[in-house]
Design a protein around this motif. Structure first.
Motif, PDB file in Angstrom:
ATOM      1  N   ARG A 157       0.846  -1.210   0.000  1.00  0.00           N
ATOM      2  CA  ARG A 157       0.000   0.000   0.000  1.00  0.00           C
ATOM      3  C   ARG A 157       0.872   1.247   0.000  1.00  0.00           C
ATOM      4  O   ARG A 157       0.567   2.236  -0.674  1.00  0.00           O
ATOM      5  CB  ARG A 157      -0.942  -0.011   1.197  1.00  0.00           C
ATOM      6  CG  ARG A 157      -2.151  -0.921   1.040  1.00  0.00           C
ATOM      7  CD  ARG A 157      -3.200  -0.641   2.096  1.00  0.00           C
ATOM      8  NE  ARG A 157      -2.735  -0.952   3.438  1.00  0.00           N
ATOM      9  CZ  ARG A 157      -2.887  -2.135   4.012  1.00  0.00           C
ATOM     10  NH1 ARG A 157      -3.492  -3.121   3.346  1.00  0.00           N
ATOM     11  NH2 ARG A 157      -2.449  -2.349   5.234  1.00  0.00           N
ATOM     12  N   MET A 158       1.952   1.206   0.761  1.00  0.00           N
ATOM     13  CA  MET A 158       2.898   2.319   0.749  1.00  0.00           C
ATOM     14  C   MET A 158       3.444   2.546  -0.649  1.00  0.00           C
ATOM     15  O   MET A 158       3.522   3.679  -1.132  1.00  0.00           O
ATOM     16  CB  MET A 158       4.063   2.031   1.705  1.00  0.00           C
ATOM     17  CG  MET A 158       3.763   2.183   3.182  1.00  0.00           C
ATOM     18  SD  MET A 158       5.120   1.528   4.217  1.00  0.00           S
ATOM     19  CE  MET A 158       6.574   2.266   3.445  1.00  0.00           C
ATOM     20  N   ALA A 159       3.829   1.457  -1.310  1.00  0.00           N
ATOM     21  CA  ALA A 159       4.448   1.565  -2.624  1.00  0.00           C
ATOM     22  C   ALA A 159       3.476   2.081  -3.674  1.00  0.00           C
ATOM     23  O   ALA A 159       3.830   2.926  -4.499  1.00  0.00           O
ATOM     24  CB  ALA A 159       4.998   0.202  -3.045  1.00  0.00           C
ATOM     25  N   LEU A 160       2.237   1.576  -3.648  1.00  0.00           N
ATOM     26  CA  LEU A 160       1.274   1.897  -4.704  1.00  0.00           C
ATOM     27  C   LEU A 160       0.513   3.191  -4.449  1.00  0.00           C
ATOM     28  O   LEU A 160       0.108   3.876  -5.395  1.00  0.00           O
ATOM     29  CB  LEU A 160       0.284   0.740  -4.866  1.00  0.00           C
ATOM     30  CG  LEU A 160       0.904  -0.593  -5.294  1.00  0.00           C
ATOM     31  CD1 LEU A 160      -0.151  -1.691  -5.307  1.00  0.00           C
ATOM     32  CD2 LEU A 160       1.561  -0.463  -6.668  1.00  0.00           C
ATOM     33  N   MET A 161       0.326   3.524  -3.181  1.00  0.00           N
ATOM     34  CA  MET A 161      -0.471   4.700  -2.842  1.00  0.00           C
ATOM     35  C   MET A 161       0.370   5.845  -2.293  1.00  0.00           C
ATOM     36  O   MET A 161      -0.158   6.937  -2.040  1.00  0.00           O
ATOM     37  CB  MET A 161      -1.551   4.320  -1.815  1.00  0.00           C
ATOM     38  CG  MET A 161      -2.493   3.228  -2.295  1.00  0.00           C
ATOM     39  SD  MET A 161      -3.565   2.595  -0.972  1.00  0.00           S
ATOM     40  CE  MET A 161      -4.449   4.082  -0.523  1.00  0.00           C
ATOM     41  N   MET A 191       7.856  -8.049   0.809  1.00  0.00           N
ATOM     42  CA  MET A 191       8.061  -6.783   1.517  1.00  0.00           C
ATOM     43  C   MET A 191       9.246  -6.025   0.929  1.00  0.00           C
ATOM     44  O   MET A 191       9.192  -4.799   0.764  1.00  0.00           O
ATOM     45  CB  MET A 191       8.285  -7.044   3.008  1.00  0.00           C
ATOM     46  CG  MET A 191       7.046  -7.543   3.730  1.00  0.00           C
ATOM     47  SD  MET A 191       7.324  -7.824   5.500  1.00  0.00           S
ATOM     48  CE  MET A 191       7.312  -6.138   6.127  1.00  0.00           C
ATOM     49  N   ARG A 192      10.294  -6.743   0.610  1.00  0.00           N
ATOM     50  CA  ARG A 192      11.468  -6.100   0.023  1.00  0.00           C
ATOM     51  C   ARG A 192      11.126  -5.484  -1.328  1.00  0.00           C
ATOM     52  O   ARG A 192      11.534  -4.353  -1.631  1.00  0.00           O
ATOM     53  CB  ARG A 192      12.586  -7.124  -0.125  1.00  0.00           C
ATOM     54  CG  ARG A 192      13.881  -6.575  -0.688  1.00  0.00           C
ATOM     55  CD  ARG A 192      14.909  -7.685  -0.790  1.00  0.00           C
ATOM     56  NE  ARG A 192      16.120  -7.241  -1.445  1.00  0.00           N
ATOM     57  CZ  ARG A 192      17.096  -8.040  -1.836  1.00  0.00           C
ATOM     58  NH1 ARG A 192      16.997  -9.349  -1.593  1.00  0.00           N
ATOM     59  NH2 ARG A 192      18.168  -7.567  -2.433  1.00  0.00           N
ATOM     60  N   ALA A 193      10.351  -6.198  -2.128  1.00  0.00           N
ATOM     61  CA  ALA A 193       9.939  -5.665  -3.430  1.00  0.00           C
ATOM     62  C   ALA A 193       9.075  -4.424  -3.251  1.00  0.00           C
ATOM     63  O   ALA A 193       9.202  -3.446  -4.006  1.00  0.00           O
ATOM     64  CB  ALA A 193       9.180  -6.733  -4.218  1.00  0.00           C
ATOM     65  N   GLY A 194       8.193  -4.432  -2.265  1.00  0.00           N
ATOM     66  CA  GLY A 194       7.369  -3.261  -1.986  1.00  0.00           C
ATOM     67  C   GLY A 194       8.210  -2.066  -1.595  1.00  0.00           C
ATOM     68  O   GLY A 194       7.951  -0.932  -2.020  1.00  0.00           O
ATOM     69  N   ARG A 243       9.820   5.142  -6.497  1.00  0.00           N
ATOM     70  CA  ARG A 243       8.830   6.174  -6.801  1.00  0.00           C
ATOM     71  C   ARG A 243       9.175   7.492  -6.123  1.00  0.00           C
ATOM     72  O   ARG A 243       9.037   8.567  -6.726  1.00  0.00           O
ATOM     73  CB  ARG A 243       7.443   5.710  -6.380  1.00  0.00           C
ATOM     74  CG  ARG A 243       6.876   4.581  -7.236  1.00  0.00           C
ATOM     75  CD  ARG A 243       5.435   4.294  -6.868  1.00  0.00           C
ATOM     76  NE  ARG A 243       4.592   5.435  -7.133  1.00  0.00           N
ATOM     77  CZ  ARG A 243       3.285   5.481  -6.864  1.00  0.00           C
ATOM     78  NH1 ARG A 243       2.703   4.437  -6.310  1.00  0.00           N
ATOM     79  NH2 ARG A 243       2.587   6.546  -7.136  1.00  0.00           N
ATOM     80  N   HIS A 244       9.617   7.421  -4.875  1.00  0.00           N
ATOM     81  CA  HIS A 244       9.973   8.648  -4.168  1.00  0.00           C
ATOM     82  C   HIS A 244      11.229   9.287  -4.741  1.00  0.00           C
ATOM     83  O   HIS A 244      11.333  10.518  -4.803  1.00  0.00           O
ATOM     84  CB  HIS A 244      10.149   8.363  -2.677  1.00  0.00           C
ATOM     85  CG  HIS A 244       8.869   8.412  -1.913  1.00  0.00           C
ATOM     86  ND1 HIS A 244       8.490   9.499  -1.177  1.00  0.00           N
ATOM     87  CD2 HIS A 244       7.845   7.524  -1.802  1.00  0.00           C
ATOM     88  CE1 HIS A 244       7.305   9.290  -0.616  1.00  0.00           C
ATOM     89  NE2 HIS A 244       6.893   8.092  -0.980  1.00  0.00           N
TER      90      HIS A 244
END
Length: 295
Positions: free
Chosen positions: A140-144, A252-255, A262-263
């Motif tokens: 969710r962190m990664a996508l949102m 989790m690592r991939a996320g 992205r950041h």
């Protein structure tokens, strides 16, 4: 039996220690307080400063923050303190008293781990309440683009239960600490607080945010520290391996990789170097465990 043992883990913290201890004594209220300074291989004159203060000073090697905290727990067990406060040396107690905080904890017998309101040196809110650290949460962190901290400032207005709290000011019931066996010393720096809170909740304790006391934490304008950022990234990988072995740790690592990428792209588009994001991305893609420990 004493009320409170305050454990301050230092590493080259001579410039912060006296003001930190003074703020504890000023804001202790009616609490019976013992302060122990657990040094971790400092090269400055922190011992000389500590010897001038009403504290117990424990010299020791730099085996990490969690190990330093555990040395302080041993001292708290000898004094019989009912609560242990783990406090960063750059924290200053600003409003409220420790005795009032303890009284509120006494009214909440399942509150095993507690933190309080935190502001930076400019008076701005410091987010110190964490969201669950799970594979789904990381994606969710990664996508949102969500932070792993509760970012809505209204979340810090009133008391609440938390998944975890940041360890710069972490008050724990001695009974809770004794049951958990202290901090996991595999974590050198960072994520030891997340791990402790998770184990406390699993054991039936509540992790709470009680904004009846306010502290100041000088985290704004902190200069970039390459090794510190590497430690943070590696500690997240260590946490995922401990709690989610196998494919879930890989997920989790991939996320995290996607989140940092992205950041980093966002920072670069805005004209910033993205040094912190780049460091985290590299450490997550190609973790160098030889860097996990003292600089």
């Amino acid at each position: 039996m004493g009320d409170l043992a305050v454990v301050v883990v230092t590493h080259d913290s001579a410039h912060d220690l006296e003001a930190c201890v003074a703020s504890v004594l000023t804001h202790r209220g009616d609490a019976d307080v013992d302060i122990v300074v657990c040094d971790s291989g400092s090269s400055d004159d922190v011992e000389a400063v500590a010897r001038r203060l009403p504290v117990d000073f424990l010299r020791g090697p730099n085996r990490g923050f969690a190990a330093g905290c555990n040395r302080g727990i041993e001292m708290a067990q000898r004094t019989g303190a009912r609560y242990v406060l783990f406090l960063n040396p750059d924290i200053r107690l600003a409003e409220g008293t420790l005795s009032d905080l303890i009284a509120e904890c006494e009214r909440r017998p399942r509150a095993g781990v507690v933190t309080v309101r935190q502001l930076d040196q400019h008076g701005r809110l410091v987010r110190n309440i964490g969201r669950p650290s799970t594979p789904a949460a990381y994606w969710r962190m990664a996508l949102m683009g969500r932070s792993e901290l509760e970012w809505d400032s209204s979340s810090y207005d009133t008391e609440r239960s938390c998944a975890w709290v940041v360890g710069s000011f972490l008050l724990a019931r001695r009974e809770t600490i004794d049951q958990l066996g202290g901090f996991d010393e595999r974590f050198f720096l960072y994520r030891d607080d997340v791990d402790l809170c998770r184990r406390a909740r699993a054991a039936g304790w509540d992790v709470r945010y009680l904004p009846i006391l306010t502290t100041t934490h000088a985290v704004a304008d902190r200069p970039f520290d390459l090794h510190r950022e590497q430690l943070l990234a590696l500690s997240k990988l260590l946490y995922s391996r401990k709690w989610y072995p196998g494919w879930r740790s890989t997920a989790m690592r991939a996320g995290l990789v996607l989140f940092y990428a992205r950041h980093l792209l966002k920072q670069r588009r805005a004209g910033f170097a993205g040094q912190r994001e780049w460091t985290h991305l590299k450490a997550t893609l190609r973790p160098d465990w030889g860097q996990y420990g003292p600089a």
